[in-house]
Design an enzyme around this catalytic site. Structure first.
Site, short mmCIF file in Angstrom:
data_model
loop_
_atom_site.label_atom_id
_atom_site.label_comp_id
_atom_site.label_asym_id
_atom_site.label_seq_id
_atom_site.Cartn_x
_atom_site.Cartn_y
_atom_site.Cartn_z
N ASP A 184 -17.74 -38.09 -45.30
CA ASP A 184 -19.19 -38.21 -45.10
C ASP A 184 -19.73 -39.26 -46.08
O ASP A 184 -19.02 -39.71 -46.98
CB ASP A 184 -19.82 -36.83 -45.39
CG ASP A 184 -21.29 -36.76 -45.01
OD1 ASP A 184 -21.73 -37.57 -44.17
OD2 ASP A 184 -22.00 -35.88 -45.55
N GLU B 254 -21.24 -44.82 -45.72
CA GLU B 254 -21.87 -46.07 -45.22
C GLU B 254 -21.77 -47.21 -46.24
O GLU B 254 -21.64 -48.36 -45.79
CB GLU B 254 -23.33 -45.82 -44.84
CG GLU B 254 -23.49 -44.90 -43.64
CD GLU B 254 -23.12 -43.46 -43.91
OE1 GLU B 254 -23.31 -42.99 -45.04
OE2 GLU B 254 -22.59 -42.80 -43.00
N ASP C 262 -26.40 -37.09 -38.41
CA ASP C 262 -27.44 -36.06 -38.44
C ASP C 262 -28.40 -36.17 -37.27
O ASP C 262 -29.49 -36.74 -37.39
CB ASP C 262 -28.20 -36.14 -39.77
CG ASP C 262 -27.27 -35.86 -40.94
OD1 ASP C 262 -26.15 -35.37 -40.70
OD2 ASP C 262 -27.67 -36.15 -42.07
O1 MIG Z 1 -26.96 -35.92 -47.49
O2 MIG Z 1 -22.77 -32.64 -46.76
O3 MIG Z 1 -24.18 -35.93 -41.96
O4 MIG Z 1 -23.13 -33.36 -41.59
O5 MIG Z 1 -23.71 -31.43 -43.55
C1 MIG Z 1 -26.45 -35.05 -46.50
C2 MIG Z 1 -24.03 -32.29 -46.29
C3 MIG Z 1 -24.97 -34.99 -46.60
C4 MIG Z 1 -24.68 -35.39 -44.22
C5 MIG Z 1 -23.82 -35.10 -43.05
C6 MIG Z 1 -23.95 -33.64 -42.70
C7 MIG Z 1 -23.55 -32.79 -43.88
C8 MIG Z 1 -24.42 -33.13 -45.08
N1 MIG Z 1 -24.32 -34.55 -45.37
#
Ligand code: MIG
Length: 773
Positions: free
Chosen positions: A404, A407, A478
């Site tokens: 996650d 980017e 998201d």
């Molecule tokens: O700033 O890890 O897209 O699926 O549950 C949010 C917490 C960070 C973004 C991800 C989401 C995940 C969440 N993350």
């Protein structure tokens, strides 16, 4: 900029064209794939998306005419003019892709006579951005644009403008969003059944304008970098996708369990909560293979650690889950907590593994662990280190890694353009590598899991670039628990599939905001057919597990999750074929019906492989919907067995538990028996669900292997060829045509239109079953 053509020379597959001011290289990769490269930024051509490009033979002619150079292959004629203007013709001499030669004429904003005020407020009367690389092509009537990876909006992108700059924007993604988490600089253009693709291999901030700036042209452009793009000819869209995935790689065959249902939320925590969820699935007889742990499992968000208060003995917990048929997937972010004494930080710091500012000082920004540093994934040594860290998680028994925030996302303002990364001795700016940061992290993760387990790695990523499909599954980040986002997920996933990302999905039920019983009921009907089938929601939202609403919702979830498991062998066949031809699991109708114009802009139906058409309900309260059945085949309603002619619109009633599904006539669909998770039962019977209405003959190829290792690449798999001929008798032949894997089916069960049959009870027909296993 280029000047006039001076001459050309040929080196292997490359035609070098000398212009007055610069040289262009045209690489004839195959008779239908051509690369156009100009080193206006850097001499080296070093793709992150294309690895180990093979050029089998050089088979083309080049001639110089008075005012152009002509390159001809078996399929294409390419004419190159002064100023590097390029026109591409097919072999019949039809112009299929023409450079735009006019001036840029941006659209005008009226501004209601308030030019001065508008200027003060930052509005320009014309919308116009200057680029270092700018390639405009002539727009024609009846052009359609598909691909571009992960985009909100509709299937056809004509009239839109998109930006490649991997972006984590937590606000609800609307149709107008120009950028999201992934940057896939690839698109398909189609005009009158004639399709070609463009892959613009430039990692800087790139722009795609499909006739928004001016309806006379469309363009692709970038703020910096080289001119480096690939043209791939169809004329079928299938061939274009095949060409694109020939370059950037196909989605490799996943482990079978990854195709099961997956349950996630931010966050199951502590251990007792995880175990409760697992228990509920089995108690309620809802199949599930995978449970996820979100960031809360870590020790204060330190990656590759556990919060031992909440998870006392992770290994033991994972073993207990395993006994009940569950796999565990854990999240990993790139940001490493600045914390002396924390091994990952200390190691990385000592070895210079983190990105720095322009003065060489380790760069920090704020993410979940607080002040954090960013591994330099551009560097091979750093990737190897990150790969070796995967072993920490694998040793606990974790089955897959969810990447996650790559980017990379940051909470304290964006990373400045000039943050430095060290690409094996060559220093690169963040500006250049931003869009491939996640891609490189995924590559490291994939290699690490592969080394540690010897199984097909399961990586899920949010950020991606072209080629990430080789390493990772993608999800669309998201989304929100809104009907709008359910509706948009269908064209979004279809375009991801066309962009090489076959293994993709959205958060079923929606991530942000609170889902409803009806929304989840409809979403699970789409999810059952999306390659990645994962229910996920955010931290303070209402629960949305299959049982979190009423009994009706729970029953609908069970029904569609069970249907999904039934179809897994069919989906696995699609993945197996996809590793060779690049075609996705979830397909827009026009991929198979390019000669049926009515399919070109269908946003709310899709094909699951070639044989199953899904027309989900994407609106609240909808009791019936129109379905288009493409021409050239009959279609059988999966639920009622009613038969329809293709080439017509029909109306299907859609009570909440009905997702309209149609099976193409002359289909053979392998089914699994009911099971709660992959591997619960040894499947030794090959069940074939056959749909046959008219006289005729058709075949299907079914694949079987161990479902987890790489041994299939050494030939350890089986292929079954099934031939059905319907004349006076219904003849079904099942032959083992490739024998490489020792576990085989020992029985065949035939169903007709979903109903189990015995040879004697087919009305008026005789069934002749010949089985050679
Ligand atoms: O700033 O890890 O897209 O699926 O549950 C949010 C917490 C960070 C973004 C991800 C989401 C995940 C969440 N993350």
């Amino acid at each position: 900029m280029f000047g006039k053509i001076k001459g050309f020379s040929i080196k292997d597959s490359i035609v070098e064209i000398r212009f007055e001011n610069i040289e262009a290289k045209i690489n004839i990769i195959s008779s239908s794939i051509v690369n156009f490269f100009v080193p206006n930024f850097r001499n080296e051509q070093k793709s992150k998306a294309i690895e180990n490009l093979k050029i089998e033979k050089y088979d083309f002619d080049v001639i110089q005419e008075e005012n152009y150079i002509e390159i001809s292959t078996k399929e294409l004629i390419i004419k190159i003019y002064d100023e590097f203007k390029v026109d591409v013709y097919n072999k019949e001499g039809k112009l299929i892709c023409e450079d735009y030669r006019g001036n840029r004429e941006p659209f005008i904003k009226n501004c209601a006579g308030r030019l001065d005020i508008a200027a003060q407020e930052g509005h320009k009367p014309t919308e116009h951005m200057e680029y270092e690389v700018f390639i405009p092509k002539k727009m024609e009537d009846n052009m359609y644009f598909y691909g571009f990876g992960e985009r909100t909006g509709h299937l056809n992108k004509k009239g839109c403008h998109y930006v490649n700059w991997n972006t984590d924007d937590p606000s609800p993604h609307g149709e107008t969003y120009e950028k999201l988490y992934k940057s896939i600089p690839f698109f398909v253009t189609m005009k009158e059944e004639e399709a070609f693709g463009i892959f613009f291999d430039n990692t800087f901030e790139a722009h795609f304008d499909l006739g928004k700036e001016n309806s006379n042209y469309y363009y692709f452009a970038a703020v910096d970098g080289n001119i480096d793009y690939y043209f791939m000819y169809g004329p079928s869209i299938k061939e274009v996708i095949k060409g694109y995935t020939y370059l950037t790689g196909t989605t490799p065959l996943p482990q079978l369990w990854t195709l099961g249902y997956q349950q996630c939320r931010w966050a199951y925590c502590p251990e007792s909560n995880v175990m409760d969820i697992a228990k509920k699935f089995r108690e309620k007889d809802i199949p599930c293979d995978t449970i996820y742990l979100d960031i809360e499992y870590m020790d204060d968000f330190r990656v590759f650690t556990w919060d031992k208060d909440k998870f006392k003995d992770p290994k033991k917990m994972i073993n207990n889950l395993k006994e009940d048929g569950f796999k565990l997937v854990t999240i990993i972010d790139p940001g490493v907590k600045v914390d002396k004494g924390y091994k990952v930080y200390d190691e990385g710091l000592k070895n210079g593994y983190f990105a720095t500012d322009k003065n060489g000082i380790v760069y920090t920004n704020w993410v979940w662990p607080g002040n954090s540093v960013f591994p330099d994934f551009m560097n091979t040594e750093v990737r190897n280190w990150w790969a070796s860290n995967q072993r920490i998680m694998m040793d606990y028994g974790v089955a897959g890694i969810w990447n996650d925030m790559n980017e990379p996302a940051s909470f304290n303002g964006p990373l400045p353009d000039d943050i430095k990364f060290d690409e094996d001795g060559q220093i690169r700016d963040h500006k250049e590598i931003h869009n491939v940061y996640g891609h490189m992290m995924d590559k490291a993760t994939y290699e690490g899991i592969k080394n540690a387990t010897n199984k097909r790695p399961f990586v899920v990523t949010r950020a991606a670039y072209s080629g990430t499909q080789k390493y990772s599954t993608v999800w669309t980040g998201d989304n929100q628990s809104t009907w709008e986002h359910l509706r948009m997920s269908v064209p979004m996933l279809m375009n991801l599939g066309l962009s090489g990302m076959s293994f993709c999905g959205t958060d079923v039920g929606g991530f942000g905001y609170d889902s409803t019983h009806e929304l989840l009921s409809r979403w699970v009907q789409v999810g059952a057919f999306t390659p990645l089938f994962r229910n996920h929601t955010t931290i303070y939202s209402r629960d949305q597990e299959p049982w979190a609403f009423d009994k009706i919702t729970e029953d609908i979830n069970r029904k569609y999750i069970k249907l999904r498991y039934k179809l897994i062998p069919y989906m696995y066949d699609i993945f197996y074929k996809g590793e060779q031809d690049g075609l996705p699991v979830m397909r827009p109708l026009m991929l198979h019906y390019q000669n049926d114009e009515k399919t070109y802009e269908i946003n709310d139906q899709f094909l699951f492989g070639e044989n199953i058409l899904v027309a989900p309900v994407l609106e609240q309260g909808k009791k019936a919907r129109m379905v288009y059945l493409p021409k050239g085949s009959k279609w059988i309603d999966y639920w009622t067995k009613e038969v329809f002619k293709g080439g017509q619109y029909i109306v299907k009633e859609t009570p909440l538990d009905v997702c309209p599904i149609y099976i193409k006539d002359n289909s053979i669909i392998p089914n699994y028996p009911e099971m709660s998770y992959i591997g619960e039962k040894e499947v030794d019977t090959l069940t074939l669900d056959i749909y046959v209405e008219d006289e005729g003959k058709f075949e299907y190829s079914h694949y079987q292997d161990d479902g987890s290792s790489f041994e299939y690449r050494e030939g350890k798999y089986n292929l079954y060829n099934i031939v059905v001929e319907n004349k006076d008798t219904l003849n079904i032949e099942v032959n083992l045509v490739y024998n490489g894997y020792d576990k085989k089916y020992n029985k065949v069960e035939i169903k007709l239109n979903g109903l189990s049959i015995k040879t004697e009870n087919i009305d008026g027909n005789k069934l002749n079953l010949e089985i050679n296993l």
